[in-house]
Write an enzyme that holds these catalytic residues in place. Structure first.
Site, PDB file in Angstrom:
ATOM      1  N   GLY A  84     -10.282   3.126  -6.866  1.00 34.52           N
ATOM      2  CA  GLY A  84      -9.791   4.578  -7.314  1.00 34.52           C
ATOM      3  C   GLY A  84      -9.818   4.069  -8.604  1.00 34.52           C
ATOM      4  CG  LEU A 117      -1.922  -1.239   1.401  1.00 35.35           C
ATOM      5  CD1 LEU A 117      -2.657  -0.864   2.021  1.00 35.35           C
ATOM      6  CD2 LEU A 117      -2.679  -1.631  -0.009  1.00 35.35           C
ATOM      7  CG  HIS A 118       0.478   3.389  -2.935  1.00 36.83           C
ATOM      8  ND1 HIS A 118      -0.377   4.852  -3.542  1.00 36.83           N
ATOM      9  CD2 HIS A 118       0.729   2.294  -3.781  1.00 36.83           C
ATOM     10  CE1 HIS A 118      -0.556   4.040  -4.467  1.00 36.83           C
ATOM     11  NE2 HIS A 118      -0.351   2.733  -4.997  1.00 36.83           N
ATOM     12  N   GLY A 127      -1.514   6.596  -2.266  1.00 41.77           N
ATOM     13  CA  GLY A 127      -3.252   6.682  -3.178  1.00 41.77           C
ATOM     14  C   GLY A 127      -3.936   5.508  -2.420  1.00 41.77           C
ATOM     15  CG  HIS A 128      -3.177   1.048  -2.370  1.00 37.66           C
ATOM     16  ND1 HIS A 128      -1.904   1.278  -2.328  1.00 37.66           N
ATOM     17  CD2 HIS A 128      -4.231   0.012  -3.051  1.00 37.66           C
ATOM     18  CE1 HIS A 128      -2.190   0.247  -3.338  1.00 37.66           C
ATOM     19  NE2 HIS A 128      -3.123  -0.029  -3.605  1.00 37.66           N
ATOM     20  CB  SER A 172       2.552  -1.068  -6.074  1.00 44.53           C
ATOM     21  OG  SER A 172       1.295  -0.935  -4.941  1.00 44.53           O
TER      22      SER A 172
END
Length: 281
Positions: free
Chosen positions: A149, A33-34, A36-37, A188
């Site tokens: 997203g 995860l990053h 954005g998540h 990712s």
């Protein structure tokens, strides 16, 4: 935050929330995860009383040339990030939990037409795997809403169509694309870019902006697509597709149609495949 792997524990937690009249939001992910998540979690948190995130690397959406085993699995890191970003429960099932008869022998869901083009054409069977696992997650969690997203624009449209066609009682919410300061869509996959490739990668977003501008000025769609593809190739990309489609259903627009559109790009930079899109006003 609670972490569960088995169905009885998942259902017990959700049953407890439901008994208190609470609504449930779901954020399905494959982990690694990053930011954005985490923006998806924030949106789910704003619209539901409780938020469930799933982390499951789904084998049925990987093609023969895509290495399921090498997909990064960072569950401990993901747990920390989810806990810090408002997640109430992490569902991290094993493959046997999601596919009790094995991935090859499980029921498969196919969403016709919209999966035949763009990503579907380049990754045969991919969206069957996506639709199947998302439908399973909807059945297991039974959320009021689920957040996806918009970077994976075609995936979002596939899920919307599946939900409508199967009359699933879930509201699908599309979350805006999160970008780095230079315009690169967060992904990712960005971690696999070399320093030189990372400097080039924002050219995808710049190309999408140019496509929108040219269509707005009345240039023909085919010419805009060809010019965008040439621009990317000159910059060192190998495009899989550069397309302008109707945002509603990804069909090809008529000549002169300039609203309700989306530009979509998938291109390889070195060994990394990047996708992005931009909707037209």
């Amino acid at each position: 935050m609670q972490t569960v792997q088995d169905l009885p524990a998942l259902r017990a937690a959700i049953r407890s929330w439901r008994s208190q009249g609470q609504t449930v939001g779901l954020v399905p992910t494959m982990g690694n995860l990053h930011a954005g998540h985490y923006s998806l979690l924030k949106l789910a948190r704003a619209r539901a009383d409780r938020v469930v995130a799933s982390v499951f690397v789904n084998p049925t959406q990987f093609g023969p040339s895509e290495d399921f085993e090498r997909y990064p699995r960072t569950l401990v890191q993901d747990q920390t990030g989810l806990a810090e970003n408002g997640c109430d429960l992490l569902f991290a099932p094993e493959v046997a939990t999601m596919y009790p008869f094995g991935p090859e022998q499980g029921v498969s869901i196919h969403v016709p037409q919209i999966t035949d083009t763009l990503e579907g054409a380049h990754r045969p069977g991919h969206f069957d795997g996506v639709a199947t696992v998302v439908c399973k997650l909807f059945n297991l969690v039974q959320p009021d809403l689920a957040v996806f997203g918009q970077k994976d624009f075609q995936q979002l449209k596939v899920i919307e169509r599946m939900v409508r066609d199967l009359a699933l009682p879930v509201k699908v919410v599309g979350a805006p694309i999160q970008r780095a300061d230079d315009g690169l869509a967060l992904s990712s996959r960005n971690q696999y870019l070399s320093t030189e490739e990372r400097a080039l990668a924002p050219q995808i977003h710049a190309t999408l902006l140019q496509m929108r501008e040219l269509v707005g000025k009345g240039h023909a769609r085919r010419i805009v697509e060809e010019a965008a593809q040439s621009r990317l190739e000159r910059a060192g990309f190998v495009p899989d597709y550069v397309a302008i489609r109707r945002a509603e259903d990804l069909t090809e627009p008529e000549a002169g149609e300039d609203s309700g559109l989306v530009a979509l790009i998938a291109a390889r930079l070195g060994t990394t495949r990047l996708i992005d899109n931009l909707q037209f006003d």
